[in-house]
Design a protein around this motif. Structure first.
Motif, PDB file in Angstrom:
ATOM      1  N   ALA A  96      -9.510  -1.887  -3.162  1.00  0.00           N
ATOM      2  CA  ALA A  96      -8.445  -2.197  -4.231  1.00  0.00           C
ATOM      3  C   ALA A  96      -9.523  -2.406  -5.266  1.00  0.00           C
ATOM      4  O   ALA A  96      -8.441  -1.680  -6.403  1.00  0.00           O
ATOM      5  CB  ALA A  96      -8.171  -3.800  -4.056  1.00  0.00           C
ATOM      6  N   LEU A 108       0.409  -1.137  -0.026  1.00  0.00           N
ATOM      7  CA  LEU A 108      -0.120   0.200   0.041  1.00  0.00           C
ATOM      8  C   LEU A 108       0.820   0.972   0.071  1.00  0.00           C
ATOM      9  O   LEU A 108       0.644   2.170  -0.486  1.00  0.00           O
ATOM     10  CB  LEU A 108      -0.886  -0.163   0.739  1.00  0.00           C
ATOM     11  CG  LEU A 108      -1.906  -0.859   0.966  1.00  0.00           C
ATOM     12  CD1 LEU A 108      -2.899  -0.960   3.030  1.00  0.00           C
ATOM     13  CD2 LEU A 108      -2.519  -1.177  -0.028  1.00  0.00           C
ATOM     14  N   SER A 157      -8.258   0.644  -8.217  1.00  0.00           N
ATOM     15  CA  SER A 157      -8.013  -0.020  -9.792  1.00  0.00           C
ATOM     16  C   SER A 157      -8.604   0.969 -10.519  1.00  0.00           C
ATOM     17  O   SER A 157      -7.669   0.565 -11.441  1.00  0.00           O
ATOM     18  CB  SER A 157      -8.035  -1.391  -9.813  1.00  0.00           C
ATOM     19  OG  SER A 157      -7.819  -2.227  -8.649  1.00  0.00           O
ATOM     20  N   LEU A 186      -7.994   1.173   2.776  1.00  0.00           N
ATOM     21  CA  LEU A 186      -7.555  -0.110   2.459  1.00  0.00           C
ATOM     22  C   LEU A 186      -6.339   0.159   3.965  1.00  0.00           C
ATOM     23  O   LEU A 186      -6.162  -1.315   3.191  1.00  0.00           O
ATOM     24  CB  LEU A 186      -6.319   0.185   1.452  1.00  0.00           C
ATOM     25  CG  LEU A 186      -7.195  -0.240   0.098  1.00  0.00           C
ATOM     26  CD1 LEU A 186      -6.132   0.712  -1.399  1.00  0.00           C
ATOM     27  CD2 LEU A 186      -7.427  -0.853  -0.494  1.00  0.00           C
ATOM     28  N   SER A 214       1.860   2.259  -3.254  1.00  0.00           N
ATOM     29  CA  SER A 214       0.940   1.788  -4.180  1.00  0.00           C
ATOM     30  C   SER A 214       0.691   4.314  -3.902  1.00  0.00           C
ATOM     31  O   SER A 214       0.386   4.702  -5.122  1.00  0.00           O
ATOM     32  CB  SER A 214      -0.277   1.525  -3.597  1.00  0.00           C
ATOM     33  OG  SER A 214      -1.713   1.973  -4.215  1.00  0.00           O
ATOM     34  N   TYR A 274      -1.001  -5.871  -8.856  1.00  0.00           N
ATOM     35  CA  TYR A 274      -1.051  -6.017  -7.243  1.00  0.00           C
ATOM     36  C   TYR A 274      -1.891  -5.998  -6.220  1.00  0.00           C
ATOM     37  O   TYR A 274      -1.033  -6.531  -5.417  1.00  0.00           O
ATOM     38  CB  TYR A 274       0.364  -4.553  -7.264  1.00  0.00           C
ATOM     39  CG  TYR A 274       0.027  -3.283  -7.168  1.00  0.00           C
ATOM     40  CD1 TYR A 274      -0.094  -2.619  -6.189  1.00  0.00           C
ATOM     41  CD2 TYR A 274       0.889  -2.011  -8.259  1.00  0.00           C
ATOM     42  CE1 TYR A 274      -0.708  -0.989  -6.046  1.00  0.00           C
ATOM     43  CE2 TYR A 274       0.622  -1.155  -7.841  1.00  0.00           C
ATOM     44  CZ  TYR A 274       0.195  -0.811  -6.946  1.00  0.00           C
ATOM     45  OH  TYR A 274      -0.222   0.971  -6.924  1.00  0.00           O
ATOM     46  N   ILE A 275      -2.739  -5.174  -6.317  1.00  0.00           N
ATOM     47  CA  ILE A 275      -4.105  -4.605  -5.295  1.00  0.00           C
ATOM     48  C   ILE A 275      -4.611  -6.261  -5.126  1.00  0.00           C
ATOM     49  O   ILE A 275      -5.435  -6.729  -4.368  1.00  0.00           O
ATOM     50  CB  ILE A 275      -4.142  -3.301  -5.380  1.00  0.00           C
ATOM     51  CG1 ILE A 275      -5.117  -3.402  -4.135  1.00  0.00           C
ATOM     52  CG2 ILE A 275      -5.472  -3.437  -6.223  1.00  0.00           C
ATOM     53  CD1 ILE A 275      -3.759  -2.967  -3.275  1.00  0.00           C
ATOM     54  N   LYS A 299      -7.659   5.128   0.521  1.00  0.00           N
ATOM     55  CA  LYS A 299      -6.291   4.898   0.268  1.00  0.00           C
ATOM     56  C   LYS A 299      -6.271   4.253   2.367  1.00  0.00           C
ATOM     57  O   LYS A 299      -5.814   3.806   2.939  1.00  0.00           O
ATOM     58  CB  LYS A 299      -4.895   5.389   0.206  1.00  0.00           C
ATOM     59  CG  LYS A 299      -3.809   5.150   0.595  1.00  0.00           C
ATOM     60  CD  LYS A 299      -3.500   4.232   0.046  1.00  0.00           C
ATOM     61  CE  LYS A 299      -3.471   3.274  -1.142  1.00  0.00           C
ATOM     62  NZ  LYS A 299      -1.839   4.036  -1.746  1.00  0.00           N
ATOM     63  N   THR A 338      -1.357  -1.287 -11.610  1.00  0.00           N
ATOM     64  CA  THR A 338      -1.812  -1.415  -9.880  1.00  0.00           C
ATOM     65  C   THR A 338      -3.374  -2.174  -9.430  1.00  0.00           C
ATOM     66  O   THR A 338      -3.237  -2.584  -8.604  1.00  0.00           O
ATOM     67  CB  THR A 338      -2.323   0.424 -10.081  1.00  0.00           C
ATOM     68  OG1 THR A 338      -1.461   1.494 -10.487  1.00  0.00           O
ATOM     69  CG2 THR A 338      -2.942   0.407  -8.740  1.00  0.00           C
TER      70      THR A 338
END
Length: 609
Positions: free
Chosen positions: A383, A309, A387, A346, A312, A427-428, A343, A424
């Motif tokens: 997520a 994260l 994305s 997350l 990210s 990976y998430i 964020k 992005t």
């Protein structure tokens, strides 16, 4: 401006009470209540301020003389309330409130004194960020800017007894200070040319041509260096992944609405100056694109959920900076707002997972969706928003950024950012499918968190989905750079996101390909990514072989040259004093004899004439 003053007064009063009353600070939950009440007052005041400013349609400024000047204009201290600052104040206070409520359960294992210290730092951090947001001039911004740096240092190193946490706090502090040197120099350059620190006056003088040329370019470039440090732009991004050593709620606050948001906010605020410095704007854009791409590649091989994260965040900040550099400040600000919601979501969801299974490694988790359905659903919402999948908030704000970059005349940068959007999503998606639905079984007995942790997750999940509706409101604060984006922009962005998620699902859920085999086949590249493109190594080498050697040389000069001169003067004085004791013994009788002898000599000289 009562509302604006209350925005600052809430967390400042909480910090003051907790600082000067040690019994209250060490009380545990009562200390938390004071901090939460302070940020609650701030949120209510910020909402009232935003409503008034939005209804009035014009900004409001209150200021008073801070430093009277005998020559030239005096330096003022004031608050600027306009659509950008008022909405950002709401965002900061709102996220800070949710994080503090969440921390009631997450930090409950701490001793009462540490618990109170944690909330004391939170109040200071919130006050500093809100002061930065409402500042109406560059010098005042710099004061709160440094206070934000102090707050982040204290919170990242909260568990200072852990060596890794102490090192991470120092790394964050010194890396951002490196950029802040440029910020200070930029402020001085602009002041020397324009004679003012105030944003409105700087914008007016740049627009009229009074402020321009090399002075404006160097001044804006210096300010951007400060923003590079705070918002973790390449190569100053190195501090942000290591900052994960702090408590997870702190990570949520730093990554969503405070520390790293400060740099982007500052660049959005000075966008009218950036418009007159195309060279600096090009640099801002290029570094933003590079940061977004490199950070996304590093997240592909990371196994620590918090560091995934963190990379990210670095990548998304690159998206925002690229939009600012391309002339799309409104798109960058809109993405800053939506990013804060998903964020924070997350990170808090990741904190819920870590709190339950006591590990950060996604490959030591697995099958958590069954036992933690609310947390898993909230993580999934975040997520999807990250994305950029329709209809989440991330879909609208990411496409605004892509459209601004394309409209700014940067097709290559646009293509790189589209590819980055695909990475992005991959990976998430990888983090979600491995941690929530992977084949491994998480250790212990994972379960859903307490209501104090679950409620902020649900609120943020809703906002991560619906906050895209705020786009028309945000655009009223700016002159839009893009009226109508081409239809292929959202098509390409959505396609990239869906392809990334599909690849993550196929590889980590359905076994369509073996990620381990892919990893082995790309061994050298994986090594480069795991070493973070060796940027950290370059800084470490610079520290060891340049900074330390220069420091040792300066230390030698200080000890043997500077101190040597001082010691030599001291020695000479001591020796001279010893010689003078022959004629100055300190006895009163000797002084009387010398005085009488002197009088006799004077009388004799007078008689001789």
């Amino acid at each position: 401006m009562t509302d604006a003053l209350l925005v600052l007064a809430g967390p400042l009063a909480a910090f003051a009470l907790l600082s000067v009353l040690p019994p209250l600070r060490r009380s545990g939950k009562p200390a938390a209540a004071v901090s939460i009440a302070g940020i609650g007052v701030s949120l209510l005041a910020a909402m009232a301020l935003f409503a008034r400013i939005h209804a009035a349609g014009v900004p409001s400024i209150v200021e008073f003389v801070w430093a009277p000047m005998t020559k030239g204009p005096s330096i003022t201290f004031g608050l600027l309330a306009d659509g950008i600052s008022a909405s950002m104040a709401v965002l900061v206070a709102f996220v800070a409130l949710l994080v503090q409520v969440y921390s009631l359960a997450y930090m409950s294992d701490e001793k009462p004194a540490a618990f109170g210290r944690y909330y004391t730092y939170h109040s200071l951090f919130a006050f500093a960020m809100l002061g930065l947001v409402l500042a109406h001039n560059l010098l005042q911004t710099y004061v709160f800017w440094e206070l934000v740096g102090l707050g982040s240092y204290l919170l990242i190193g909260f568990w200072f007894e852990k060596p890794a946490a102490g090192r991470a706090a120092l790394k964050a502090f010194w890396t951002t200070r490196l950029g802040d040197v440029g910020f200070a120099i930029g402020i001085v350059i602009l002041w020397s040319s324009a004679g003012t620190f105030t944003f409105a006056e700087l914008f007016a003088k740049a627009g009229s041509g009074v402020l321009g040329g090399t002075a404006l370019t160097l001044g804006v470039a210096g300010i951007y260096l400060g923003a590079m440090g705070k918002s973790a732009q390449f190569p100053f991004h190195i501090w942000l992944p290591d900052a994960m050593e702090g408590p997870t709620p702190v990570s949520a606050l730093i990554h969503a609405a405070t520390m790293v948001a400060a740099g982007v906010y500052l660049m959005v605020r000075i966008a009218p100056l950036l418009a007159h410095t195309p060279q600096v704007a090009t640099v801002v854009f290029a570094i933003g694109v590079l940061t977004a791409f490199l950070a996304a590649t590093m997240a592909l091989v990371e196994n620590d959920i918090k560091r995934i994260l963190a990379f990210s965040t670095v990548s998304q900040l690159g998206f925002m900076m690229a939009a600012v550099g391309a002339g799309g400040a409104e798109s960058a600000y809109f993405h800053l707002v939506t990013h804060a919601f998903f964020k924070a979501l997350l990170f808090l969801a990741a904190g819920s997972l870590i709190h339950a299974v006591h590990t950060n490694d996604i490959f030591k988790m697995g099958r958590l969706a069954r036992v933690m359905p609310v947390t898993s659903a909230c993580f999934a919402a975040g997520a999807l928003a990250l994305s950029g999948v329709f209809p989440t908030a991330g879909f609208f704000s990411k496409d605004e950024v892509l459209a601004a970059v394309l409209a700014g005349g940067h097709p290559v940068g646009f293509a790189i950012l589209v590819v980055t959007a695909g990475m992005t999503a991959f990976y998430i998606g990888r983090a979600f499918f491995v941690a929530m639905m992977g084949p491994n079984s998480a250790p212990g007995h994972p379960h859903e968190p307490e209501a104090a942790m679950k409620a902020p997750l649900v609120v943020l999940a809703v906002l991560a989905v619906v906050a895209g509706a705020a786009a028309p409101l945000v655009k009223t604060f700016f002159a839009p750079s893009v009226e109508h984006a081409p239809i292929f922009v959202p098509v390409l962005g959505t396609t990239a996101a869906l392809v990334g998620l599909a690849l993550a699902f196929a590889g980590y859920q359905r076994g369509a390909f073996d990620p381990a085999n892919v990893r082995r086949a790309m061994g050298p590249l994986v090594t480069v990514l795991e070493r973070r493109w060796y940027v950290d190594d370059v800084f470490e080498l610079g520290y060891r072989f340049a900074y330390l050697k220069i420091s040792n040389a300066v230390g030698w000069v200080d000890r043997y040259v500077v101190d040597g001169v001082v010691n030599a003067v001291t020695w000479a004085t001591w020796v001279l004093a010893g010689r003078l004791t022959v004629i100055q013994s300190g006895r009163v009788q000797d002084a009387l004899y010398a005085t009488a002898f002197g009088l006799v000599v004077l009388v004799w000289l007078a008689w001789a004439r």
